[in-house]
Each structure stands twice: as structure tokens, then as C-alpha cells.
Design a protein around this motif. Structure first.
Motif, PDB file in Angstrom:
ATOM      1  N   UNK A  80       0.876  -1.157   0.055  1.00  0.00           N
ATOM      2  CA  UNK A  80      -0.100  -0.046   0.129  1.00  0.00           C
ATOM      3  C   UNK A  80       0.894   1.210  -0.007  1.00  0.00           C
ATOM      4  N   UNK A  81       0.213   2.437  -0.307  1.00  0.00           N
ATOM      5  CA  UNK A  81       0.868   3.617  -0.478  1.00  0.00           C
ATOM      6  C   UNK A  81       0.374   4.455   0.584  1.00  0.00           C
ATOM      7  N   UNK A  82       1.330   5.248   1.464  1.00  0.00           N
ATOM      8  CA  UNK A  82       0.740   6.164   2.400  1.00  0.00           C
ATOM      9  C   UNK A  82       1.559   7.433   1.791  1.00  0.00           C
ATOM     10  N   UNK A  83       0.511   8.379   1.767  1.00  0.00           N
ATOM     11  CA  UNK A  83       0.845   9.863   1.259  1.00  0.00           C
ATOM     12  C   UNK A  83       0.922  10.958   2.222  1.00  0.00           C
ATOM     13  N   UNK A  84       2.036  11.732   2.044  1.00  0.00           N
ATOM     14  CA  UNK A  84       2.185  12.696   3.154  1.00  0.00           C
ATOM     15  C   UNK A  84       1.886  14.082   2.338  1.00  0.00           C
ATOM     16  N   UNK A  85       1.101  14.784   2.893  1.00  0.00           N
ATOM     17  CA  UNK A  85       0.660  16.110   2.143  1.00  0.00           C
ATOM     18  C   UNK A  85       1.478  17.431   2.899  1.00  0.00           C
ATOM     19  N   UNK A  86       1.750  18.399   2.266  1.00  0.00           N
ATOM     20  CA  UNK A  86       1.939  19.384   2.810  1.00  0.00           C
ATOM     21  C   UNK A  86       1.038  20.112   3.502  1.00  0.00           C
ATOM     22  N   UNK A  87       1.282  20.748   4.668  1.00  0.00           N
ATOM     23  CA  UNK A  87       0.200  21.520   5.565  1.00  0.00           C
ATOM     24  C   UNK A  87      -0.301  22.840   4.810  1.00  0.00           C
ATOM     25  N   UNK A  88      -1.394  23.173   5.466  1.00  0.00           N
ATOM     26  CA  UNK A  88      -1.782  24.554   5.052  1.00  0.00           C
ATOM     27  C   UNK A  88      -1.088  25.521   5.328  1.00  0.00           C
ATOM     28  N   UNK A  89      -1.073  26.624   4.749  1.00  0.00           N
ATOM     29  CA  UNK A  89      -0.103  27.992   5.312  1.00  0.00           C
ATOM     30  C   UNK A  89      -0.453  28.319   6.561  1.00  0.00           C
ATOM     31  N   UNK A  90       0.727  28.344   7.331  1.00  0.00           N
ATOM     32  CA  UNK A  90       0.469  28.777   8.758  1.00  0.00           C
ATOM     33  C   UNK A  90       0.743  27.616   9.713  1.00  0.00           C
ATOM     34  N   UNK A  91       0.748  26.356   9.015  1.00  0.00           N
ATOM     35  CA  UNK A  91       1.265  25.193   9.740  1.00  0.00           C
ATOM     36  C   UNK A  91       2.533  24.846   9.466  1.00  0.00           C
ATOM     37  N   UNK A  92       3.449  24.678  10.484  1.00  0.00           N
ATOM     38  CA  UNK A  92       4.916  24.300  10.235  1.00  0.00           C
ATOM     39  C   UNK A  92       5.166  22.948  10.335  1.00  0.00           C
ATOM     40  N   UNK A  93       4.248  22.147  11.046  1.00  0.00           N
ATOM     41  CA  UNK A  93       4.613  20.677  11.200  1.00  0.00           C
ATOM     42  C   UNK A  93       4.352  19.885  10.144  1.00  0.00           C
ATOM     43  N   UNK A  94       4.604  18.611  10.151  1.00  0.00           N
ATOM     44  CA  UNK A  94       4.445  17.647   9.081  1.00  0.00           C
ATOM     45  C   UNK A  94       4.047  16.365   9.758  1.00  0.00           C
ATOM     46  N   UNK A  95       3.136  15.511   9.124  1.00  0.00           N
ATOM     47  CA  UNK A  95       2.643  14.478   9.747  1.00  0.00           C
ATOM     48  C   UNK A  95       3.644  13.097  10.007  1.00  0.00           C
ATOM     49  N   UNK A  96       4.762  12.817   9.038  1.00  0.00           N
ATOM     50  CA  UNK A  96       5.624  12.033   9.216  1.00  0.00           C
ATOM     51  C   UNK A  96       7.210  12.793   8.972  1.00  0.00           C
ATOM     52  N   UNK A  97       7.975  12.115   9.828  1.00  0.00           N
ATOM     53  CA  UNK A  97       9.418  12.550   9.709  1.00  0.00           C
ATOM     54  C   UNK A  97      10.179  11.404   9.321  1.00  0.00           C
ATOM     55  N   UNK A  98      11.379  11.491   8.865  1.00  0.00           N
ATOM     56  CA  UNK A  98      12.139  10.425   8.112  1.00  0.00           C
ATOM     57  C   UNK A  98      12.306   9.265   8.804  1.00  0.00           C
ATOM     58  N   UNK A  99      12.594   9.347  10.222  1.00  0.00           N
ATOM     59  CA  UNK A  99      12.883   8.107  10.999  1.00  0.00           C
ATOM     60  C   UNK A  99      11.451   7.362  11.059  1.00  0.00           C
ATOM     61  N   UNK A 100      10.368   7.800  10.924  1.00  0.00           N
ATOM     62  CA  UNK A 100       9.178   7.209  10.870  1.00  0.00           C
ATOM     63  C   UNK A 100       8.947   6.399   9.526  1.00  0.00           C
ATOM     64  N   UNK A 101       9.119   7.317   8.486  1.00  0.00           N
ATOM     65  CA  UNK A 101       9.238   6.804   7.191  1.00  0.00           C
ATOM     66  C   UNK A 101       9.934   5.543   6.902  1.00  0.00           C
ATOM     67  N   UNK A 102      11.231   5.460   7.881  1.00  0.00           N
ATOM     68  CA  UNK A 102      11.858   4.436   7.522  1.00  0.00           C
ATOM     69  C   UNK A 102      11.297   3.020   8.121  1.00  0.00           C
TER      70      UNK A 102
ATOM     71  N   UNK B  41       9.486   8.467  -1.485  1.00  0.00           N
ATOM     72  CA  UNK B  41       9.587   9.053  -2.854  1.00  0.00           C
ATOM     73  C   UNK B  41       8.951  10.385  -2.896  1.00  0.00           C
ATOM     74  N   UNK B  42       9.538  11.223  -3.296  1.00  0.00           N
ATOM     75  CA  UNK B  42       8.843  12.753  -3.285  1.00  0.00           C
ATOM     76  C   UNK B  42       8.048  12.644  -4.656  1.00  0.00           C
ATOM     77  N   UNK B  43       6.561  12.963  -4.535  1.00  0.00           N
ATOM     78  CA  UNK B  43       5.802  12.961  -5.610  1.00  0.00           C
ATOM     79  C   UNK B  43       4.756  14.398  -5.444  1.00  0.00           C
ATOM     80  N   UNK B  44       4.193  14.649  -6.429  1.00  0.00           N
ATOM     81  CA  UNK B  44       3.450  15.915  -6.577  1.00  0.00           C
ATOM     82  C   UNK B  44       2.033  15.602  -5.684  1.00  0.00           C
ATOM     83  N   UNK B  45       1.451  16.699  -5.038  1.00  0.00           N
ATOM     84  CA  UNK B  45       0.256  16.503  -4.305  1.00  0.00           C
ATOM     85  C   UNK B  45      -0.728  15.810  -5.157  1.00  0.00           C
ATOM     86  N   UNK B  46      -0.925  16.321  -6.477  1.00  0.00           N
ATOM     87  CA  UNK B  46      -2.048  15.433  -7.390  1.00  0.00           C
ATOM     88  C   UNK B  46      -1.933  14.023  -7.446  1.00  0.00           C
ATOM     89  N   UNK B  47      -0.715  13.617  -7.606  1.00  0.00           N
ATOM     90  CA  UNK B  47      -0.508  12.210  -7.669  1.00  0.00           C
ATOM     91  C   UNK B  47      -0.834  11.499  -6.431  1.00  0.00           C
TER      92      UNK B  47
END
Length: 378
Positions: free
Chosen positions: A1-23, A55-61
Motif C-alpha cells: 500500500x501507499x501512504x501519502x504525506x501532504x504539505x500542510x496549509x499555510x501557517x502550519x509548520x509541522x509535518x505528519x511524518x518525519x524521516x525516521x518514521x518513514x523508514x 518517494x517525492x511526488x506531487x500532491x495531485x498524484x
């Protein structure tokens, strides 16, 4: 399966996954796609993700192809509208305040998990995003107040004379409040604390603060660390006690919230008028109305020399560690819905059931369902 991480809205600096958890997810046969610069504001560059196996992918994909889509806040409307039926979403979506979007998710046949709805039980502690983020918010609130305040926090005895320590009042002794107490005490302030739950008195005193007692509070033991509605008689006694402490306070940190409702107003304009010029209030309940009569969310105002800072997202001001803790909470939750690289949520599990807001075209959470029902009747 594929899990996708989206960039947050303007004003939100956090991200839902960090590299160590991606691994860690990659080791469980989960492919992780990350939107470009999704972690940049939290100081996790794209290179760190690719080195961890993402893998870095555009949001639409990501929106089109990912099986599970991860974001902290609700995705942007343009993304929301392009989500296909059957997708799984996980984040902190505040369903009790965003019931319209929850109905839209149900109508689109999306399975939506909101981690702020996970039951606050011992078993769920490792997934408790509210606690991990509130801890940071309480810490940051005191540092923000100290930065804004025009005087010292600790007592100083110098050749030029003595400086009295700052008097800090903290309203609410949940996770954010307790961390605020500890931080203010480390900075040398004298701290008083008010909470409607007598059970927290021992914790407050163990941190070196004075607990303000008001008799007759409603039982909040089943409220998951939140405030509950109180009787009018109790509110009058509460107001008198808080008013007496407010008049002496240099710094006030407010944290009181009631799930699905407007935050209780604990500080009236009359109380604000008794505070001395230079005092600072940091209101962590600003997004749900605020604990003061004049709080404005995401704004700082000056009233008779008193600075009132309304900010309910202070965790985002420490995005690196906030993202790391959130990602670990999320990873622990994903272990309940992913098996052998496939999404197979066990809806009999009380944690999965509690976090699930929509599934199979319906709203599954009773409180959100009731809110949507009320909206339909208006």
C-alpha cells in the motif's frame, strides 16, 4: 500500500511524518510518498525523506494514487474535492468543530480517522496526539509570555536593588497547564493554579505551585482531561477566586476547553481592567472562543496595557520536535490499521473505533452525527 504525506496549509509548520518514521513504515512494506517540501518548515528536507526510503511526488498524484493520506490539519479544499471514494485519511481534524467537512467525507465514501478523538486510555497513551502537542504548547506559552513580559521572571538581588519574582496564574492543569507550571517554576516565577478538578491538586503542588480551591465542582473524571460545564453557583464562586488572583498576576496562561463547545470565559473585561500595565495573557483556547472576553484567535491585542495573545497552535512554533512526537503517535496508531503492508482496520478495537469518524458512506461517531443532525434541522 501507499501512504501519502501532504504539505500542510499555510501557517502550519509541522509535518505528519518525519524521516525516521518513514523508514519504520518502509520496513513494514508500506511505500511512502511525500509532497515536495512537506517537511521543510519543520527542518526535514526532501533529501532526508528520500534517504529514509520515501518517494517525492506531487500532491495531485498522491491524492489520486495513495491508499492512505496523512496530514495534520484538514487538507486544502482543492485537494478535498479530488479525493476518490475508498481513500483513508488520518490527521487531527477536530470533528466536533468541523462537522460539515465530516459530512462531506461521509458523502464521498472516505474513511476518516481523527487522532484527536482517540480515547484517552492507558493503552492509547502512545497515540495521544493531544497530550504530546499540548505538552509543547504549555512549554512554549510560558516562553512566549516571558519574551513578551517587560520584567524578569525570577527574583534578582543586585547592587541596584531587588527585583520581585513574576506572579504567574495558570488556568487549567491538564497536560499543557502542568507543563506551563513546570516551565514557569524553572524560570523562577511564583505560580498559582486554578482547575475545576480537585484531583489535580497533588500534581500541581508537586511542581511547586499553589492550587486555588473552589468547592462544588462538577465531576470531570470522565472528560478525558478537559473541563466540563459547571453550575451557576460554582461559576460565581469560581469568578470571585479568579478575580482575586488576576488582580495580582503578572502572567496568565489559560488552557480551559470543553470538547465540541465554546471555551469557557474565565476572565471578564472587568477582571482585565484590574490587571496592572505590562501584564501578559497567553490564551491557548483562542481557536474555540478563548478564555478571556477579549481574546482574538491568531492575534495579539493590547488592552489598558495588558497584552492578550490568542494562539491555539503553539505546538507548531516548535515544528521539529512537535512533528517528531506527532509522527510517533501516528505510527503507533497505524499499527492498528495496517497489517502486512495492507490497510485492514479492526473496527472492533476501541481505539480504532474511537478515532473513526466516517466509514462506508456514513458518519460513525455519535457526537458528530448528532451535530450534523442538529444542523440539518435548522
Amino acid at each position: 500500500m501507499i501512504a501519502g504525506v501532504l504539505k500542510e496549509k499555510t501557517g502550519e509548520q509541522r509535518v505528519s511524518l518525519v524521516p525516521e518514521v518513514v523508514k519504520q513504515l518502509s520496513q513494514q512494506s508500506v511505500t511512502v510518498w511525500v509532497e515536495p517540501n512537506a517537511g521543510a518548515l519543520a527542518f526535514y528536507p526532501d533529501d532526508a525523506y528520500t534517504q529514509a526510503g520515501a518517494i517525492i511526488k506531487p500532491a495531485a498524484e498522491i491524492v489520486q494514487e495513495a491508499d492512505i493520506i496523512l496530514s495534520i490539519q484538514l487538507p486544502e479544499p482543492a485537494i478535498w474535492e479530488n479525493l476518490q471514494p475508498g481513500k483513508i485519511l488520518a490527521g487531527v481534524y477536530q470533528p466536533l468543530y468541523n462537522s460539515r467537512q465530516m459530512q462531506q467525507a461521509a458523502d464521498r465514501q472516505l474513511t476518516l480517522f481523527s487522532l484527536d478523538n482517540i480515547p484517552r486510555t492507558t493503552r492509547a497513551q502512545s497515540m495521544d496526539v493531544l497530550s504530546s502537542q499540548a505538552n509543547i504548547a504549555g512549554y512554549k506559552a510560558v516562553l512566549l509570555a516571558a519574551y513578551t513580559y517587560s520584567r524578569y521572571f525570577p527574583m534578582f538581588m543586585t547592587a541596584a536593588g531587588s527585583i520581585a519574582p513574576a506572579k504567574v496564574l495558570i488556568l487549567g492543569a491538564g497536560v499543557a497547564g502542568l507543563q506551563a507550571i513546570a516551565t514557569a517554576r524553572r524560570l523562577g516565577a511564583v505560580v498559582e493554579v486554578f482547575d475545576t478538578r480537585p484531583a489535580v491538586k497533588e500534581e500541581v503542588m508537586s511542581l511547586g505551585a499553589r492550587f486555588i480551591e473552589v468547592e462544588g465542582a462538577a465531576d470531570a473524571s470522565a472528560a478525558g482531561g478537559y473541563a466540563v460545564e459547571q453550575t451557576e453557583a460554582y461559576k460565581r464562586k469560581q469568578e470571585e477566586k479568579i478575580a482575586a488572583s488576576i488582580a495580582k498576576a503578572d502572567i496568565v496562561i489559560t488552557t480551559a476547553q470543553i470538547p465540541g463547545k465554546t471555551a469557557p470565559q474565565l476572565i471578564s473585561q472587568e477582571m482585565l481592567n484590574t490587571m496592572r500595565p505590562g501584564a501578559v495573557i497567553v490564551d491557548l483556547a483562542a481557536a474555540t472562543g478563548g478564555n478571556t472576553a477579549l481574546t482574538k484567535n491568531d492575534s495579539t491585542i493590547l488592552h489598558n496595557g495588558v497584552t492578550i495573545i490568542g494562539n491555539s497552535n503553539l505546538a507548531a512554533a516548535m515544528p521539529a520536535d512537535a512533528s517528531k512526537l506527532y509522527a510517533r503517535n501516528l505510527f503507533n496508531f497505524l499499527q492498528l490499521i495496517i497489517r502486512n503492508g495492507q490497510a485492514v482496520p479492526d473496527f472492533e478495537d476501541d481505539i480504532v473505533q474511537g478515532a473513526c469518524i466516517t466509514h462506508n458512506g456514513a458518519i460513525t461517531n455519535e457526537r458528530v452525527k448528532a451535530l450534523c443532525g442538529l444542523k440539518e434541522e435548522v
